[in-house]
Design a protein around this motif. Sequence first.
Motif, PDB file in Angstrom:
ATOM      1  N   ALA A 316       0.572  -1.001   0.070  1.00  0.00           N
ATOM      2  CA  ALA A 316       0.172   0.036  -0.038  1.00  0.00           C
ATOM      3  C   ALA A 316       1.077   0.867   0.181  1.00  0.00           C
ATOM      4  CB  ALA A 316      -1.290   0.299   0.655  1.00  0.00           C
ATOM      5  N   VAL A 317       2.134   1.042   0.692  1.00  0.00           N
ATOM      6  CA  VAL A 317       3.220   2.698   0.713  1.00  0.00           C
ATOM      7  C   VAL A 317       3.749   2.909  -0.780  1.00  0.00           C
ATOM      8  CG1 VAL A 317       4.848   2.992   1.963  1.00  0.00           C
ATOM      9  CG2 VAL A 317       3.299   1.949   3.009  1.00  0.00           C
ATOM     10  N   ASP A 318       4.083   0.850  -1.493  1.00  0.00           N
ATOM     11  CA  ASP A 318       4.652   1.099  -2.416  1.00  0.00           C
ATOM     12  C   ASP A 318       3.708   1.883  -3.876  1.00  0.00           C
ATOM     13  OD1 ASP A 318       7.039   0.279  -1.499  1.00  0.00           O
ATOM     14  OD2 ASP A 318       6.588  -1.418  -2.082  1.00  0.00           O
ATOM     15  N   GLY A 320       1.672   3.955  -3.624  1.00  0.00           N
ATOM     16  CA  GLY A 320       1.356   5.260  -2.891  1.00  0.00           C
ATOM     17  C   GLY A 320      -0.227   5.845  -2.072  1.00  0.00           C
ATOM     18  N   ALA A 321      -1.003   4.432  -1.588  1.00  0.00           N
ATOM     19  CA  ALA A 321      -2.189   4.883  -1.079  1.00  0.00           C
ATOM     20  C   ALA A 321      -1.984   4.954   0.369  1.00  0.00           C
ATOM     21  CB  ALA A 321      -2.919   4.071  -1.249  1.00  0.00           C
ATOM     22  N   VAL A 322      -0.829   4.503   0.417  1.00  0.00           N
ATOM     23  CA  VAL A 322      -0.382   4.750   2.395  1.00  0.00           C
ATOM     24  C   VAL A 322       0.739   5.572   2.546  1.00  0.00           C
ATOM     25  CG1 VAL A 322       0.139   3.530   4.778  1.00  0.00           C
ATOM     26  CG2 VAL A 322      -1.669   2.910   3.110  1.00  0.00           C
ATOM     27  N   LYS A 323       0.690   6.477   3.390  1.00  0.00           N
ATOM     28  CA  LYS A 323       1.945   7.074   3.693  1.00  0.00           C
ATOM     29  C   LYS A 323       2.016   7.165   5.371  1.00  0.00           C
ATOM     30  CE  LYS A 323       2.963  10.860   1.646  1.00  0.00           C
ATOM     31  NZ  LYS A 323       4.697  10.682   1.118  1.00  0.00           N
ATOM     32  N   ILE A 324       3.768   6.609   5.659  1.00  0.00           N
ATOM     33  CA  ILE A 324       4.024   5.907   6.611  1.00  0.00           C
ATOM     34  C   ILE A 324       4.317   7.479   7.411  1.00  0.00           C
ATOM     35  CG2 ILE A 324       5.815   4.741   8.129  1.00  0.00           C
ATOM     36  CD1 ILE A 324       6.015   3.060   6.862  1.00  0.00           C
ATOM     37  N   VAL A 325       3.694   7.987   8.426  1.00  0.00           N
ATOM     38  CA  VAL A 325       4.121   9.191   9.528  1.00  0.00           C
ATOM     39  C   VAL A 325       4.576   9.081  10.919  1.00  0.00           C
ATOM     40  CG1 VAL A 325       2.509  10.671   8.734  1.00  0.00           C
ATOM     41  CG2 VAL A 325       1.719  10.070  10.162  1.00  0.00           C
ATOM     42  N   ASN A 354      -5.268   0.149  -6.275  1.00  0.00           N
ATOM     43  CA  ASN A 354      -5.521  -1.281  -4.840  1.00  0.00           C
ATOM     44  C   ASN A 354      -4.798  -2.094  -5.092  1.00  0.00           C
ATOM     45  OD1 ASN A 354      -6.896  -2.615  -2.568  1.00  0.00           O
ATOM     46  ND2 ASN A 354      -8.620  -2.985  -3.739  1.00  0.00           N
ATOM     47  N   PRO A 355      -3.205  -2.309  -4.007  1.00  0.00           N
ATOM     48  CA  PRO A 355      -3.010  -3.690  -4.342  1.00  0.00           C
ATOM     49  C   PRO A 355      -3.597  -4.905  -4.173  1.00  0.00           C
ATOM     50  CG  PRO A 355      -2.270  -2.354  -2.307  1.00  0.00           C
ATOM     51  CD  PRO A 355      -3.252  -1.961  -2.826  1.00  0.00           C
ATOM     52  N   PHE A 356      -4.652  -5.280  -2.986  1.00  0.00           N
ATOM     53  CA  PHE A 356      -5.078  -6.595  -2.390  1.00  0.00           C
ATOM     54  C   PHE A 356      -5.868  -6.961  -3.201  1.00  0.00           C
ATOM     55  CE2 PHE A 356      -3.650  -3.426   0.930  1.00  0.00           C
ATOM     56  CZ  PHE A 356      -2.422  -3.890   1.130  1.00  0.00           C
ATOM     57  N   GLY A 357      -6.381  -6.795  -4.123  1.00  0.00           N
ATOM     58  CA  GLY A 357      -7.193  -7.962  -4.992  1.00  0.00           C
ATOM     59  C   GLY A 357      -7.978  -7.074  -5.584  1.00  0.00           C
ATOM     60  N   ASP A 358      -9.257  -8.286  -6.138  1.00  0.00           N
ATOM     61  CA  ASP A 358     -10.360  -7.928  -6.887  1.00  0.00           C
ATOM     62  C   ASP A 358     -11.779  -8.041  -5.887  1.00  0.00           C
ATOM     63  OD1 ASP A 358     -10.415 -10.790  -6.885  1.00  0.00           O
ATOM     64  OD2 ASP A 358     -10.499 -10.885  -9.318  1.00  0.00           O
TER      65      ASP A 358
END
Length: 377
Positions: A316-318, A320-325, A354-358
Amino acid sequence: MQTPYRVMILFGTRAEALKLAPIIKRMQSDPTTWRPVVVVTSQPRQAQLLQQAIDYLKISVDFDLTQPAEKVGQLVEELSQLLHNLNNVINASQPDMLLVVGDAATTLAASLVGFYHHLLIGHVEAGLRTYDKQSPFPDEMHRRLTDDLVDLYFAPTTRARDNLLAEHHPAQQIYVTGNTAIDMVNRVLDQDFSSPLLRQLPADHRVIVLTMKRPESIGEPMRQVFHTMRDIVETNPDVELVYPVIPNPEVLAMASEVFAKHPRVHLVKPLDYHDFLNLAARSDLIITDSGSIQEEAPALHKPVLLLRDKTERQEAVDVGAVKIVGTDPTSIQQVVFELLNNHRVYKRMAEAANPFGDGEASKRILAIISQYLAKTK
């Protein structure tokens, strides 16, 4: 005629129940093939949220192994009690296989007992890694040890599969299925959703949803984040903050003190999954220390800021959907300011793939299990 396969499905938290629910529902729709045996292993501190999910999902529980209150917080004692209770349950029900999910103590304990009983074991959401055994603690070691015990690996992504292959788990037993969290999102998302909470928020205001409940967050990290979020609300007059507060006296007291009935901070009781997901879908930004929200939010196209230093869901980070802060006030404020004021940056996060499927993971998982059980029975 083939008797239905008895698959013992085990969970102890709300997140686990939600991820296994699509599999349970598919089994229940085909009783000639499947006989799910549902085992719940909740702890008192999680019982309310878990029961809320079970009621919402209309899941029938076969064995309730709720932990005694005096064992809570004592990890060794909790695990020991789980091993003892699960051994009794497996002896009593004689399942054909066990199905576990994620990285909780239930997952590790069930996998160990199942291994001793020579049972086929499947691991939903296998292969997630930070490769830091202290972060998140104790989850990282739970999932690594579980993957050394199980037989079928249901990896949610190709990255999770690659982690398993790098650890020399057998390739022929690893399957990339997608994440069942997306199955639940597709099932629950309501285009016509409304609620009293949403109706009280001004239509022209932006909504930030905050969730923070991991044990390592409670205390000074949480206080720091609360003060940061209050500052953000006060400096942005069109921002509303919604925070479902976990039923923990320390957290409740801290939230009440820091936010002090601010008119644009809404401290609400924990929402059921349907209401939370649909609130999140109508928010502008999600700030969380949760694992599962990192999977759900990309399907909702909502940017996520992660209040942790590492994630086992790097996909999710890769994308760009999530950013670690983390919990550093400056980091949080800088990223929130940018997302609130730079449409191009916001759009890039919101439109990340979305990298987590359909949403068909549960269907794939049951097809694989059926093939394996047909060979062994």
